[in-house]
Design a protein around this motif. Structure first.
Motif, PDB file in Angstrom:
ATOM      1  N   SER A  81      27.282  37.778  36.208  1.00  0.00           N
ATOM      2  CA  SER A  81      28.215  37.355  34.969  1.00  0.00           C
ATOM      3  C   SER A  81      27.765  36.197  34.733  1.00  0.00           C
ATOM      4  N   GLY A  82      28.199  35.406  33.620  1.00  0.00           N
ATOM      5  CA  GLY A  82      28.103  34.194  33.079  1.00  0.00           C
ATOM      6  C   GLY A  82      29.286  33.287  32.517  1.00  0.00           C
ATOM      7  N   ASP A  83      29.335  32.044  32.735  1.00  0.00           N
ATOM      8  CA  ASP A  83      30.402  31.306  31.960  1.00  0.00           C
ATOM      9  C   ASP A  83      29.342  30.365  31.278  1.00  0.00           C
ATOM     10  N   ASN A  84      29.453  30.502  29.934  1.00  0.00           N
ATOM     11  CA  ASN A  84      28.701  29.635  29.162  1.00  0.00           C
ATOM     12  C   ASN A  84      29.515  28.155  29.039  1.00  0.00           C
ATOM     13  N   ALA A  85      30.851  28.088  29.350  1.00  0.00           N
ATOM     14  CA  ALA A  85      31.584  26.997  28.954  1.00  0.00           C
ATOM     15  C   ALA A  85      31.085  26.048  30.062  1.00  0.00           C
ATOM     16  N   LYS A  86      30.881  26.523  31.381  1.00  0.00           N
ATOM     17  CA  LYS A  86      30.548  25.910  32.425  1.00  0.00           C
ATOM     18  C   LYS A  86      29.157  25.911  33.093  1.00  0.00           C
ATOM     19  N   ASN A  87      28.325  26.685  32.287  1.00  0.00           N
ATOM     20  CA  ASN A  87      26.926  26.496  32.297  1.00  0.00           C
ATOM     21  C   ASN A  87      26.628  27.167  33.796  1.00  0.00           C
ATOM     22  N   LEU A  88      27.355  28.211  34.150  1.00  0.00           N
ATOM     23  CA  LEU A  88      27.172  28.903  35.312  1.00  0.00           C
ATOM     24  C   LEU A  88      26.642  30.234  35.081  1.00  0.00           C
ATOM     25  N   VAL A  89      25.954  30.770  36.115  1.00  0.00           N
ATOM     26  CA  VAL A  89      25.581  32.357  36.076  1.00  0.00           C
ATOM     27  C   VAL A  89      25.807  32.503  37.371  1.00  0.00           C
ATOM     28  N   TYR A  90      26.644  33.905  37.687  1.00  0.00           N
ATOM     29  CA  TYR A  90      27.057  34.236  38.932  1.00  0.00           C
ATOM     30  C   TYR A  90      26.339  35.509  39.359  1.00  0.00           C
ATOM     31  N   LEU A  91      26.429  35.674  40.678  1.00  0.00           N
ATOM     32  CA  LEU A  91      25.941  37.191  41.178  1.00  0.00           C
ATOM     33  C   LEU A  91      27.043  37.419  42.206  1.00  0.00           C
ATOM     34  N   GLN A  92      27.768  38.532  41.989  1.00  0.00           N
ATOM     35  CA  GLN A  92      28.728  39.072  42.979  1.00  0.00           C
ATOM     36  C   GLN A  92      28.033  40.106  43.730  1.00  0.00           C
ATOM     37  N   MET A  93      27.890  40.089  44.984  1.00  0.00           N
ATOM     38  CA  MET A  93      27.204  40.957  45.710  1.00  0.00           C
ATOM     39  C   MET A  93      28.107  41.741  46.699  1.00  0.00           C
ATOM     40  N   ASN A  94      28.262  42.956  46.533  1.00  0.00           N
ATOM     41  CA  ASN A  94      29.069  43.588  47.553  1.00  0.00           C
ATOM     42  C   ASN A  94      28.212  44.639  48.338  1.00  0.00           C
ATOM     43  N   SER A  95      28.688  45.110  49.440  1.00  0.00           N
ATOM     44  CA  SER A  95      28.174  46.350  50.125  1.00  0.00           C
ATOM     45  C   SER A  95      26.695  45.771  50.589  1.00  0.00           C
ATOM     46  N   LEU A  96      26.543  44.662  50.866  1.00  0.00           N
ATOM     47  CA  LEU A  96      25.245  44.178  51.341  1.00  0.00           C
ATOM     48  C   LEU A  96      24.716  44.990  52.396  1.00  0.00           C
ATOM     49  N   LYS A  97      23.038  45.257  52.366  1.00  0.00           N
ATOM     50  CA  LYS A  97      22.509  45.812  53.167  1.00  0.00           C
ATOM     51  C   LYS A  97      21.388  44.807  53.781  1.00  0.00           C
TER      52      LYS A  97
END
Length: 114
Positions: free
Chosen positions: A70-86
């Protein structure tokens, strides 16, 4: 010059979750689509997920259904939510645009291990 700073990595047990952040010194979507990449020891850097300014995400088959970009253009941030990690998700994670034209940041280490 665009600068990328990744954060949020760490050591997590299999099945756990992490949320990575990428701070971009500029409007994230003024450069087109943004993406997360990862590089495991002895392997090539690979595309994990990408997102356009219209919010359309795409994922590598290996992370589909487990990771969310996901991205937050107002905050200039890009996220990566990682679940069920292997264990095989263990790598250094980087962000960049889809053309990989920005100087690479230092990345953030993700280690999945019991």
């Amino acid at each position: 010059q665009v600068q990328l700073v990744e954060s949020g990595g760490g050591l997590v047990q299999p099945g756990g979750s992490l949320r990575l952040s990428c701070a971009v010194s500029g409007s994230i979507f003024s450069f087109g689509s943004m993406a997360w990449y990862r590089q495991a020891p002895g392997s090539e850097r690979e595309l994990v997920a990408r997102i356009s300014m219209y919010g359309s995400p795409n994922y590598a088959d290996s992370v589909k259904g487990r990771f969310t970009i996901s991205g937050d253009n107002a905050k200039n941030l890009v996220y990566l939510q990682m679940n069920s990690l292997k264990a095989e998700d263990t790598a250094i994670y980087y962000c960049n645009n889809i053309y990989r034209t920005f100087p690479w940041g230092q990345g953030t280490q993700v280690t999945v291990s019991s």
